[in-house]
Design a protein around this motif. Structure first.
Motif, PDB file in Angstrom:
ATOM      1  N   ALA A 101     -11.731 -82.300 -34.850  1.00 39.41           N
ATOM      2  CA  ALA A 101     -12.043 -81.598 -36.093  1.00 39.41           C
ATOM      3  C   ALA A 101     -13.551 -81.367 -36.216  1.00 39.41           C
ATOM      4  CB  ALA A 101     -11.535 -82.405 -37.292  1.00 39.41           C
ATOM      5  N   GLN A 102     -14.336 -82.361 -35.858  1.00 39.64           N
ATOM      6  CA  GLN A 102     -15.793 -82.193 -35.904  1.00 39.64           C
ATOM      7  C   GLN A 102     -16.244 -81.089 -34.950  1.00 39.64           C
ATOM      8  OE1 GLN A 102     -16.801 -86.382 -35.133  1.00 39.64           O
ATOM      9  NE2 GLN A 102     -17.812 -86.441 -37.125  1.00 39.64           N
ATOM     10  N   TRP A 103     -15.634 -81.080 -33.778  1.00 45.16           N
ATOM     11  CA  TRP A 103     -15.963 -80.040 -32.798  1.00 45.16           C
ATOM     12  C   TRP A 103     -15.617 -78.659 -33.360  1.00 45.16           C
ATOM     13  CZ3 TRP A 103     -13.214 -76.245 -30.330  1.00 45.16           C
ATOM     14  CH2 TRP A 103     -13.813 -75.645 -29.209  1.00 45.16           C
ATOM     15  N   ALA A 104     -14.437 -78.542 -33.968  1.00 48.29           N
ATOM     16  CA  ALA A 104     -14.002 -77.251 -34.499  1.00 48.29           C
ATOM     17  C   ALA A 104     -14.851 -76.824 -35.691  1.00 48.29           C
ATOM     18  CB  ALA A 104     -12.523 -77.334 -34.908  1.00 48.29           C
ATOM     19  N   LEU A 105     -15.234 -77.760 -36.544  1.00 51.51           N
ATOM     20  CA  LEU A 105     -16.067 -77.425 -37.693  1.00 51.51           C
ATOM     21  C   LEU A 105     -17.428 -76.889 -37.239  1.00 51.51           C
ATOM     22  CD1 LEU A 105     -15.272 -80.424 -40.078  1.00 51.51           C
ATOM     23  CD2 LEU A 105     -14.788 -78.013 -40.536  1.00 51.51           C
TER      24      LEU A 105
ATOM     25  N   LEU B  44     -18.712 -72.893 -37.994  1.00 54.92           N
ATOM     26  CA  LEU B  44     -19.931 -72.584 -38.743  1.00 54.92           C
ATOM     27  C   LEU B  44     -21.021 -71.981 -37.854  1.00 54.92           C
ATOM     28  CD1 LEU B  44     -20.087 -75.798 -40.979  1.00 54.92           C
ATOM     29  CD2 LEU B  44     -19.132 -73.555 -41.553  1.00 54.92           C
ATOM     30  N   ASP B  45     -20.664 -71.659 -36.619  1.00 52.41           N
ATOM     31  CA  ASP B  45     -21.627 -71.067 -35.700  1.00 52.41           C
ATOM     32  C   ASP B  45     -21.904 -69.606 -36.084  1.00 52.41           C
ATOM     33  OD1 ASP B  45     -22.795 -71.888 -32.796  1.00 52.41           O
ATOM     34  OD2 ASP B  45     -22.383 -69.725 -32.877  1.00 52.41           O
ATOM     35  N   ASP B  46     -23.055 -69.098 -35.695  1.00 49.72           N
ATOM     36  CA  ASP B  46     -23.415 -67.711 -36.017  1.00 49.72           C
ATOM     37  C   ASP B  46     -22.687 -66.701 -35.134  1.00 49.72           C
ATOM     38  OD1 ASP B  46     -25.136 -68.567 -37.995  1.00 49.72           O
ATOM     39  OD2 ASP B  46     -26.863 -68.680 -36.647  1.00 49.72           O
ATOM     40  N   ASP B  47     -22.282 -67.118 -33.953  1.00 52.80           N
ATOM     41  CA  ASP B  47     -21.600 -66.207 -33.033  1.00 52.80           C
ATOM     42  C   ASP B  47     -20.152 -66.020 -33.473  1.00 52.80           C
ATOM     43  OD1 ASP B  47     -21.467 -64.773 -30.323  1.00 52.80           O
ATOM     44  OD2 ASP B  47     -19.852 -66.261 -30.161  1.00 52.80           O
ATOM     45  N   ASP B  48     -19.708 -64.766 -33.578  1.00 51.34           N
ATOM     46  CA  ASP B  48     -18.358 -64.491 -34.054  1.00 51.34           C
ATOM     47  C   ASP B  48     -17.288 -65.040 -33.119  1.00 51.34           C
ATOM     48  OD1 ASP B  48     -19.178 -63.296 -36.360  1.00 51.34           O
ATOM     49  OD2 ASP B  48     -19.052 -61.242 -35.596  1.00 51.34           O
ATOM     50  N   GLY B  49     -17.512 -64.938 -31.814  1.00 47.32           N
ATOM     51  CA  GLY B  49     -16.523 -65.451 -30.875  1.00 47.32           C
ATOM     52  C   GLY B  49     -16.361 -66.956 -31.004  1.00 47.32           C
ATOM     53  N   THR B  50     -17.477 -67.673 -31.115  1.00 43.77           N
ATOM     54  CA  THR B  50     -17.427 -69.129 -31.299  1.00 43.77           C
ATOM     55  C   THR B  50     -16.807 -69.485 -32.640  1.00 43.77           C
ATOM     56  OG1 THR B  50     -19.423 -69.344 -29.951  1.00 43.77           O
ATOM     57  CG2 THR B  50     -18.811 -71.222 -31.303  1.00 43.77           C
ATOM     58  N   LYS B  51     -17.149 -68.698 -33.663  1.00 45.77           N
ATOM     59  CA  LYS B  51     -16.614 -68.943 -34.995  1.00 45.77           C
ATOM     60  C   LYS B  51     -15.095 -68.763 -35.019  1.00 45.77           C
ATOM     61  CE  LYS B  51     -19.083 -67.423 -38.311  1.00 45.77           C
ATOM     62  NZ  LYS B  51     -19.780 -66.562 -39.301  1.00 45.77           N
ATOM     63  N   ALA B  52     -14.598 -67.728 -34.361  1.00 47.18           N
ATOM     64  CA  ALA B  52     -13.150 -67.488 -34.316  1.00 47.18           C
ATOM     65  C   ALA B  52     -12.434 -68.624 -33.596  1.00 47.18           C
ATOM     66  CB  ALA B  52     -12.868 -66.154 -33.625  1.00 47.18           C
ATOM     67  N   LEU B  53     -13.049 -69.125 -32.517  1.00 48.01           N
ATOM     68  CA  LEU B  53     -12.453 -70.244 -31.787  1.00 48.01           C
ATOM     69  C   LEU B  53     -12.388 -71.489 -32.664  1.00 48.01           C
ATOM     70  CD1 LEU B  53     -11.396 -71.583 -29.204  1.00 48.01           C
ATOM     71  CD2 LEU B  53     -13.786 -71.967 -28.528  1.00 48.01           C
ATOM     72  N   GLY B  54     -13.472 -71.758 -33.406  1.00 48.29           N
ATOM     73  CA  GLY B  54     -13.482 -72.917 -34.296  1.00 48.29           C
ATOM     74  C   GLY B  54     -12.440 -72.815 -35.390  1.00 48.29           C
ATOM     75  N   LEU B  55     -12.302 -71.628 -35.988  1.00 47.44           N
ATOM     76  CA  LEU B  55     -11.304 -71.439 -37.047  1.00 47.44           C
ATOM     77  C   LEU B  55      -9.884 -71.587 -36.512  1.00 47.44           C
ATOM     78  CD1 LEU B  55     -12.926 -68.422 -38.914  1.00 47.44           C
ATOM     79  CD2 LEU B  55     -12.682 -70.751 -39.794  1.00 47.44           C
TER      80      LEU B  55
ATOM     81  N   PRO C 251     -14.769 -56.030 -32.945  1.00 45.89           N
ATOM     82  CA  PRO C 251     -13.581 -56.779 -32.512  1.00 45.89           C
ATOM     83  C   PRO C 251     -13.734 -58.284 -32.702  1.00 45.89           C
ATOM     84  CG  PRO C 251     -14.112 -55.047 -30.939  1.00 45.89           C
ATOM     85  CD  PRO C 251     -15.232 -55.078 -31.933  1.00 45.89           C
ATOM     86  N   ALA C 252     -14.927 -58.808 -32.422  1.00 49.34           N
ATOM     87  CA  ALA C 252     -15.145 -60.249 -32.621  1.00 49.34           C
ATOM     88  C   ALA C 252     -15.074 -60.603 -34.101  1.00 49.34           C
ATOM     89  CB  ALA C 252     -16.494 -60.660 -32.042  1.00 49.34           C
ATOM     90  N   GLY C 253     -15.633 -59.731 -34.951  1.00 49.14           N
ATOM     91  CA  GLY C 253     -15.551 -59.970 -36.384  1.00 49.14           C
ATOM     92  C   GLY C 253     -14.125 -59.906 -36.882  1.00 49.14           C
ATOM     93  N   ARG C 254     -13.336 -59.011 -36.299  1.00 44.91           N
ATOM     94  CA  ARG C 254     -11.927 -58.913 -36.670  1.00 44.91           C
ATOM     95  C   ARG C 254     -11.187 -60.200 -36.304  1.00 44.91           C
ATOM     96  NH1 ARG C 254      -8.683 -56.015 -40.091  1.00 44.91           N
ATOM     97  NH2 ARG C 254      -6.538 -56.002 -39.308  1.00 44.91           N
ATOM     98  N   ARG C 255     -11.523 -60.768 -35.154  1.00 43.46           N
ATOM     99  CA  ARG C 255     -10.884 -62.022 -34.753  1.00 43.46           C
ATOM    100  C   ARG C 255     -11.244 -63.146 -35.729  1.00 43.46           C
ATOM    101  NH1 ARG C 255     -12.281 -60.199 -29.526  1.00 43.46           N
ATOM    102  NH2 ARG C 255     -14.136 -61.538 -29.489  1.00 43.46           N
ATOM    103  N   VAL C 256     -12.464 -63.130 -36.224  1.00 46.09           N
ATOM    104  CA  VAL C 256     -12.869 -64.123 -37.220  1.00 46.09           C
ATOM    105  C   VAL C 256     -12.039 -63.964 -38.489  1.00 46.09           C
ATOM    106  CG1 VAL C 256     -14.754 -64.871 -38.724  1.00 46.09           C
ATOM    107  CG2 VAL C 256     -15.205 -64.362 -36.322  1.00 46.09           C
ATOM    108  N   GLN C 257     -11.855 -62.710 -38.934  1.00 46.35           N
ATOM    109  CA  GLN C 257     -11.062 -62.452 -40.135  1.00 46.35           C
ATOM    110  C   GLN C 257      -9.622 -62.940 -39.971  1.00 46.35           C
ATOM    111  OE1 GLN C 257     -11.408 -58.260 -40.852  1.00 46.35           O
ATOM    112  NE2 GLN C 257     -13.506 -58.393 -41.628  1.00 46.35           N
ATOM    113  N   VAL C 258      -9.044 -62.632 -38.825  1.00 51.69           N
ATOM    114  CA  VAL C 258      -7.655 -63.032 -38.583  1.00 51.69           C
ATOM    115  C   VAL C 258      -7.543 -64.554 -38.519  1.00 51.69           C
ATOM    116  CG1 VAL C 258      -5.747 -62.936 -36.932  1.00 51.69           C
ATOM    117  CG2 VAL C 258      -7.074 -60.868 -37.426  1.00 51.69           C
ATOM    118  N   ALA C 259      -8.468 -65.199 -37.790  1.00 51.22           N
ATOM    119  CA  ALA C 259      -8.435 -66.660 -37.672  1.00 51.22           C
ATOM    120  C   ALA C 259      -8.633 -67.314 -39.034  1.00 51.22           C
ATOM    121  CB  ALA C 259      -9.506 -67.132 -36.691  1.00 51.22           C
ATOM    122  N   ALA C 260      -9.545 -66.753 -39.853  1.00 53.89           N
ATOM    123  CA  ALA C 260      -9.772 -67.303 -41.186  1.00 53.89           C
ATOM    124  C   ALA C 260      -8.539 -67.127 -42.062  1.00 53.89           C
ATOM    125  CB  ALA C 260     -10.984 -66.622 -41.818  1.00 53.89           C
ATOM    126  N   SER C 261      -7.859 -65.999 -41.944  1.00 52.88           N
ATOM    127  CA  SER C 261      -6.650 -65.767 -42.737  1.00 52.88           C
ATOM    128  C   SER C 261      -5.535 -66.730 -42.338  1.00 52.88           C
ATOM    129  CB  SER C 261      -6.182 -64.319 -42.558  1.00 52.88           C
ATOM    130  OG  SER C 261      -7.146 -63.407 -43.034  1.00 52.88           O
TER     131      SER C 261
END
Length: 203
Positions: free
Chosen positions: A85-89, A93-104, A167-177
């Motif tokens: 969980a710490q790793w994912a958090l 919260l990373d600035d990179d969209d790809g990393t952020k989507a993976l964490g979410l 596309p990376a931002g879209r992945r963030v949106q989907v992962a967040a949803s």
């Protein structure tokens, strides 16, 4: 040849009662047998009680060992869950969209685990809100159950036509949803239809 004298009268000798040691000597083998049977019974009872006590102690020790093993396994599982969980958090919260989507996405999997307690789900909720507020300044309040604070809905390209979503931002949106849907289900909140639609996006 001298004549044989006639027999004299017979004398009957009356014996008295038998002495006690004579009677005891006659009963000796029976007494030995009774004593042997009594000793066997006492030994058998002692052995049975000792066996029952040993079995009870063994069962108690086995139950205690199993409980200790379960507790250790659960503690180890929770420690490993929290490490992930710490790793994912950190990634969410990373600035990179790809990393952020993976964490979410990882948080979404962890949120569905039985190891996730209410306080950890609320922590994920706070992290999700932070991601949503970073992506959009708008704050959409959802209809939740009483006692739950309002939460944001991830930005949607359809609701913001002027905003170009990568596309990376879209992945963030989907992962967040998807994380939002999981958290709402676990925390028993009403989930907006817009978020459910976004969560089903397979792109």
């Amino acid at each position: 040849m001298s004549p044989t004298p006639p027999p004299g009268p017979l004398e009957v000798v009356h014996s008295g009662p038998a002495d006690w040691w004579v009677i005891l000597a006659g009963l000796g083998p029976l007494a030995v047998l009774i004593a042997a049977l009594l000793a066997f019974y006492i030994s058998w009872r002692t052995l049975a009680q000792r066996t029952s006590a040993d079995k009870t102690a063994l069962d108690q020790k086995r139950a205690a060992d199993e409980q200790a093993l379960r507790q250790k396994t659960e503690a180890d599982s929770r420690a490993e869950w929290w490490r992930r969980a710490q790793w994912a958090l950190d990634r969410a919260l990373d600035d990179d969209d790809g990393t952020k989507a993976l964490g979410l996405a990882t948080l979404n999997v962890l949120a569905g685990s039985e190891l996730a307690r209410t306080e950890e789900l609320e922590l994920f909720d706070a992290a999700w809100e932070n991601v949503a507020s970073d992506d959009s300044g708008d704050r959409t309040v959802s209809a939740g159950t009483p006692g739950h604070r309002p939460v944001q809905t991830p930005p949607n390209a359809a609701s913001s036509p002027d905003r170009k979503v990568t596309p990376a931002g879209r992945r963030v949106q989907v992962a967040a949803s998807r994380l939002r849907v999981t958290l709402d289900e676990r925390l028993r909140r009403v989930n907006p239809a817009q978020t459910k639609t976004m969560a089903k996006d397979r792109r």
